[in-house]
Structures are given as structure tokens and as C-alpha cells.
Design a protein around this motif. Structure first.
Motif, PDB file in Angstrom:
ATOM      1  N   PHE A  57       0.868  -1.179   0.000  1.00  0.00           N
ATOM      2  CA  PHE A  57       0.000   0.000   0.000  1.00  0.00           C
ATOM      3  C   PHE A  57       0.902   1.224   0.000  1.00  0.00           C
ATOM      4  O   PHE A  57       1.898   1.289   0.739  1.00  0.00           O
ATOM      5  N   ALA A  58       0.562   2.218  -0.820  1.00  0.00           N
ATOM      6  CA  ALA A  58       1.308   3.475  -0.859  1.00  0.00           C
ATOM      7  C   ALA A  58       0.303   4.607  -0.985  1.00  0.00           C
ATOM      8  O   ALA A  58      -0.603   4.559  -1.823  1.00  0.00           O
ATOM      9  N   SER A  59       0.477   5.617  -0.149  1.00  0.00           N
ATOM     10  CA  SER A  59      -0.447   6.743  -0.191  1.00  0.00           C
ATOM     11  C   SER A  59      -0.213   7.606  -1.426  1.00  0.00           C
ATOM     12  O   SER A  59      -1.119   8.293  -1.883  1.00  0.00           O
ATOM     13  N   SER A  60       1.005   7.585  -1.973  1.00  0.00           N
ATOM     14  CA  SER A  60       1.287   8.316  -3.218  1.00  0.00           C
ATOM     15  C   SER A  60       1.921   7.346  -4.215  1.00  0.00           C
ATOM     16  O   SER A  60       1.215   6.624  -4.912  1.00  0.00           O
ATOM     17  N   SER A  61       3.225   7.337  -4.312  1.00  0.00           N
ATOM     18  CA  SER A  61       3.934   6.432  -5.208  1.00  0.00           C
ATOM     19  C   SER A  61       4.911   5.612  -4.394  1.00  0.00           C
ATOM     20  O   SER A  61       5.731   6.166  -3.637  1.00  0.00           O
ATOM     21  N   MET A  62       4.841   4.302  -4.526  1.00  0.00           N
ATOM     22  CA  MET A  62       5.723   3.420  -3.779  1.00  0.00           C
ATOM     23  C   MET A  62       7.178   3.703  -4.135  1.00  0.00           C
ATOM     24  O   MET A  62       8.046   3.762  -3.252  1.00  0.00           O
ATOM     25  N   GLN A  63       7.474   3.878  -5.442  1.00  0.00           N
ATOM     26  CA  GLN A  63       8.853   4.112  -5.861  1.00  0.00           C
ATOM     27  C   GLN A  63       9.389   5.420  -5.306  1.00  0.00           C
ATOM     28  O   GLN A  63      10.516   5.491  -4.818  1.00  0.00           O
ATOM     29  N   GLU A  64       8.579   6.468  -5.366  1.00  0.00           N
ATOM     30  CA  GLU A  64       9.017   7.761  -4.844  1.00  0.00           C
ATOM     31  C   GLU A  64       9.248   7.691  -3.329  1.00  0.00           C
ATOM     32  O   GLU A  64      10.193   8.298  -2.809  1.00  0.00           O
ATOM     33  N   THR A  65       8.374   6.969  -2.646  1.00  0.00           N
ATOM     34  CA  THR A  65       8.539   6.846  -1.197  1.00  0.00           C
ATOM     35  C   THR A  65       9.820   6.100  -0.864  1.00  0.00           C
ATOM     36  O   THR A  65      10.562   6.466   0.072  1.00  0.00           O
ATOM     37  N   ILE A  66      10.115   5.028  -1.650  1.00  0.00           N
ATOM     38  CA  ILE A  66      11.338   4.263  -1.415  1.00  0.00           C
ATOM     39  C   ILE A  66      12.563   5.127  -1.690  1.00  0.00           C
ATOM     40  O   ILE A  66      13.545   5.116  -0.932  1.00  0.00           O
ATOM     41  N   GLU A  67      12.543   5.898  -2.763  1.00  0.00           N
ATOM     42  CA  GLU A  67      13.663   6.786  -3.070  1.00  0.00           C
ATOM     43  C   GLU A  67      13.851   7.837  -1.983  1.00  0.00           C
ATOM     44  O   GLU A  67      14.986   8.180  -1.609  1.00  0.00           O
ATOM     45  N   ARG A  68      12.734   8.340  -1.514  1.00  0.00           N
ATOM     46  CA  ARG A  68      12.816   9.326  -0.430  1.00  0.00           C
ATOM     47  C   ARG A  68      13.430   8.690   0.822  1.00  0.00           C
ATOM     48  O   ARG A  68      14.255   9.315   1.508  1.00  0.00           O
ATOM     49  N   TYR A  69      13.057   7.455   1.118  1.00  0.00           N
ATOM     50  CA  TYR A  69      13.610   6.733   2.276  1.00  0.00           C
ATOM     51  C   TYR A  69      15.111   6.527   2.110  1.00  0.00           C
ATOM     52  O   TYR A  69      15.899   6.735   3.052  1.00  0.00           O
ATOM     53  N   GLU A  70      15.529   6.118   0.902  1.00  0.00           N
ATOM     54  CA  GLU A  70      16.948   5.893   0.663  1.00  0.00           C
ATOM     55  C   GLU A  70      17.746   7.181   0.793  1.00  0.00           C
ATOM     56  O   GLU A  70      18.851   7.193   1.362  1.00  0.00           O
ATOM     57  N   LYS A  71      17.192   8.283   0.277  1.00  0.00           N
ATOM     58  CA  LYS A  71      17.874   9.569   0.393  1.00  0.00           C
ATOM     59  C   LYS A  71      17.999   9.982   1.858  1.00  0.00           C
ATOM     60  O   LYS A  71      19.046  10.476   2.312  1.00  0.00           O
ATOM     61  N   HIS A  72      16.929   9.792   2.594  1.00  0.00           N
ATOM     62  CA  HIS A  72      16.948  10.132   4.022  1.00  0.00           C
ATOM     63  C   HIS A  72      17.992   9.292   4.760  1.00  0.00           C
ATOM     64  O   HIS A  72      18.715   9.804   5.639  1.00  0.00           O
ATOM     65  N   THR A  73      18.083   8.012   4.386  1.00  0.00           N
ATOM     66  CA  THR A  73      19.067   7.132   5.033  1.00  0.00           C
ATOM     67  C   THR A  73      20.480   7.580   4.714  1.00  0.00           C
ATOM     68  O   THR A  73      21.351   7.604   5.593  1.00  0.00           O
ATOM     69  N   ARG A  74      20.724   7.942   3.441  1.00  0.00           N
ATOM     70  CA  ARG A  74      22.062   8.411   3.067  1.00  0.00           C
ATOM     71  C   ARG A  74      22.414   9.700   3.797  1.00  0.00           C
ATOM     72  O   ARG A  74      23.546   9.873   4.264  1.00  0.00           O
ATOM     73  N   ASP A  75      21.444  10.595   3.904  1.00  0.00           N
ATOM     74  CA  ASP A  75      21.697  11.857   4.613  1.00  0.00           C
ATOM     75  C   ASP A  75      22.024  11.599   6.079  1.00  0.00           C
ATOM     76  O   ASP A  75      22.924  12.238   6.657  1.00  0.00           O
ATOM     77  N   ASN A  76      21.285  10.672   6.673  1.00  0.00           N
ATOM     78  CA  ASN A  76      21.552  10.347   8.076  1.00  0.00           C
ATOM     79  C   ASN A  76      22.939   9.755   8.259  1.00  0.00           C
ATOM     80  O   ASN A  76      23.658  10.073   9.222  1.00  0.00           O
ATOM     81  N   GLN A  77      23.316   8.868   7.339  1.00  0.00           N
ATOM     82  CA  GLN A  77      24.648   8.267   7.426  1.00  0.00           C
ATOM     83  C   GLN A  77      25.729   9.329   7.267  1.00  0.00           C
ATOM     84  O   GLN A  77      26.746   9.310   7.981  1.00  0.00           O
ATOM     85  N   ALA A  78      25.495  10.267   6.305  1.00  0.00           N
ATOM     86  CA  ALA A  78      26.476  11.337   6.126  1.00  0.00           C
ATOM     87  C   ALA A  78      26.562  12.218   7.366  1.00  0.00           C
ATOM     88  O   ALA A  78      27.659  12.594   7.810  1.00  0.00           O
ATOM     89  N   ASN A  79      25.416  12.538   7.942  1.00  0.00           N
ATOM     90  CA  ASN A  79      25.410  13.356   9.155  1.00  0.00           C
ATOM     91  C   ASN A  79      26.102  12.633  10.310  1.00  0.00           C
ATOM     92  O   ASN A  79      26.824  13.251  11.103  1.00  0.00           O
ATOM     93  N   ASN A  80      25.866  11.311  10.387  1.00  0.00           N
ATOM     94  CA  ASN A  80      26.514  10.536  11.448  1.00  0.00           C
ATOM     95  C   ASN A  80      28.027  10.534  11.266  1.00  0.00           C
ATOM     96  O   ASN A  80      28.784  10.623  12.243  1.00  0.00           O
ATOM     97  N   LYS A  81      28.464  10.417  10.002  1.00  0.00           N
ATOM     98  CA  LYS A  81      29.906  10.438   9.751  1.00  0.00           C
ATOM     99  C   LYS A  81      30.505  11.774  10.139  1.00  0.00           C
ATOM    100  O   LYS A  81      31.582  11.847  10.735  1.00  0.00           O
ATOM    101  N   VAL A  82      29.787  12.852   9.794  1.00  0.00           N
ATOM    102  CA  VAL A  82      30.285  14.183  10.161  1.00  0.00           C
ATOM    103  C   VAL A  82      30.337  14.333  11.677  1.00  0.00           C
ATOM    104  O   VAL A  82      31.315  14.862  12.240  1.00  0.00           O
ATOM    105  N   ALA A  83      29.281  13.863  12.330  1.00  0.00           N
ATOM    106  CA  ALA A  83      29.251  13.968  13.792  1.00  0.00           C
ATOM    107  C   ALA A  83      30.378  13.147  14.420  1.00  0.00           C
ATOM    108  O   ALA A  83      31.042  13.597  15.369  1.00  0.00           O
ATOM    109  N   ILE A  84      30.610  11.927  13.870  1.00  0.00           N
ATOM    110  CA  ILE A  84      31.681  11.085  14.396  1.00  0.00           C
ATOM    111  C   ILE A  84      33.034  11.742  14.152  1.00  0.00           C
ATOM    112  O   ILE A  84      33.928  11.718  15.017  1.00  0.00           O
ATOM    113  N   SER A  85      33.198  12.334  12.983  1.00  0.00           N
ATOM    114  CA  SER A  85      34.460  13.004  12.676  1.00  0.00           C
ATOM    115  C   SER A  85      34.702  14.177  13.619  1.00  0.00           C
ATOM    116  O   SER A  85      35.811  14.363  14.146  1.00  0.00           O
TER     117      SER A  85
END
Length: 214
Positions: A57-85
Motif C-alpha cells: 500500500f502506498a499513499s502516493s507512489s511506492m517508488q518515490e517513497t522508497i527513493e525518499r527513504y533511501e535519500k533520508h538514510t544516506r543523509d543520516n549516514q552522512a550526518n553521522n559520519k560528520v558527527a563522528i568526525s
């Protein structure tokens, strides 16, 4: 009728397991739909049945939601790396500062022990001398306090021993006062026993007539 609490473990019966899956899946899809409508949230739900069948079930587009999730995950990982650094940089800075403090303390310790004074200036030597004088004064004050405390303790022990000595002296005097009375009583008792032992007793053997003639 009140339903019992369902135990969270795998249902062993295949038929019951399939029925439960169908009911819970429908309820979960319904809740996802209600959440997207009521709260205007972007919801994406993916379910695979035990046999591998896909339900989604997707309220809008499943593919767009998945891409948005992946982007959010990458941003979080980048932020975590910066914070760790940044955290690592801060830790290195703190470690460097602590090493400098330790080195400074080691130098001060050697100076107080009279070592490594060859390169010291007059001002530095005067500072070391003043620090030693302050330390000596502190030690002497503590020493005097310890002596005072020990003297107070000894005085308290002396007071206790003096009181005990006076108590024993009074007890001894009382015994000495009672001793003549006890000796007089013993002397009287001895005299009475001596008087009673002076009575003559004779033993006569024979008939009464002969005893009277004697």
C-alpha cells in the motif's frame, strides 16, 4: 465474551496461521490507509506472505517513497559520519590538552624534588621556593593539629584512669575498715570454741554401783 491475550509466538497450525495472516494483513492495510488520510502522512507498506506473495500500500507512489527513504538514510549516514568526525577531532584535542597538562605536572614535580633546575630562571626558582615554603607550613600545621589531638586523647585516658584509681582506693579503704571487726569476731568465736573444749568428760565401764563408788 472477553478475548484472551494472544501469545506472541509462531502459530503452529497452518490453517489458523493463514487465517490470522489474512485478518491481520487486512487490518494493517486499513490502519495504514487511515493514517495517510487522517494525518496527511506519506505511508508505504510492503508485506510478503509466508508463501512469498506481495501485498503493498502506498499513499502516493511506492517508488518515490522508497527513493525518499533511501535519500533520508544516506543523509543520516552522512550526518553521522560528520558527527563522528567532529567527535574524533574533539577527543584528539582533549587528549592533546591532557598530555600537555601531564607534561607540565611532571616538570613541576621534578622541580619540587630539586631536579632539572639548571635551566630555571631566578623567578622560577623563587616560585619553587615559595611553593615549598607553603607546603612546609601546611605540613607543620597539620603536624601540630595531630599532636594536639593525641594530647587530648592522652588527657582523656589519664582522667579515666584517675577516676578508676580513686574508685579502687575507696574500695580498698572500706575493706581495711571492715578487717578489725572481722578479726574481733573470729577471735571471739575461737575463745568460745576453746571454753567448750575444756569440759572434762569421763567414760565408765561397768555396773552402776561400781561407777558410783569410783
Amino acid at each position: 465474551m472477553v478475548r484472551g491475550k494472544t501469545q506472541m509466538r509462531r502459530i503452529e497450525n497452518a490453517t489458523s496461521r493463514q487465517v490470522t495472516f489474512s485478518k491481520r494483513r487486512s487490518g494493517l492495510l486499513k490502519k495504514a490507509f487511515e493514517l495517510s488520510i487522517l494525518c496527511d502522512a506519506e505511508v508505504a507498506l510492503i508485506i510478503f506472505s509466508p508463501r512469498g506473495k506481495l501485498y503493498e500500500f502506498a499513499s502516493s507512489s511506492m517508488q518515490e517513497t522508497i527513493e525518499r527513504y533511501e535519500k533520508h538514510t544516506r543523509d543520516n549516514q552522512a550526518n553521522n559520519k560528520v558527527a563522528i568526525s567532529e567527535q574524533n577531532v574533539q577527543l584528539k584535542h582533549e587528549a592533546t590538552s591532557m598530555m600537555k597538562q601531564i607534561e607540565h605536572l611532571e616538570v613541576s614535580k621534578r622541580k619540587l624534588l630539586g631536579e632539572s633546575l639548571g635551566l630555571c630562571t631566578i623567578e622560577e626558582l623563587q616560585e619553587v621556593e615559595q611553593q615549598l615554603e607553603r607546603s612546609v607550613n601546611t605540613i607543620r600545621a597539620r603536624k601540630a593539629q595531630v599532636f594536639k589531638e593525641q594530647i587530648e586523647q592522652l588527657k582523656e585516658k589519664e582522667r579515666i584512669l584517675t577516676a578508676e584509681n580513686e574508685r579502687l582506693t575507696e574500695k580498698c579503704d572500706a575493706l581495711q575498715q571492715r578487717q578489725p571487726v572481722i578479726e574481733q569476731r573470729e577471735h571471739l568465736a575461737y575463745n568460745e570454741s576453746s571454753t567448750s573444749s575444756d569440759v572434762e568428760t569421763e567414760l565408765f565401764i561397768g555396773l552402776p554401783e561400781r561407777r558410783s563408788k569410783h
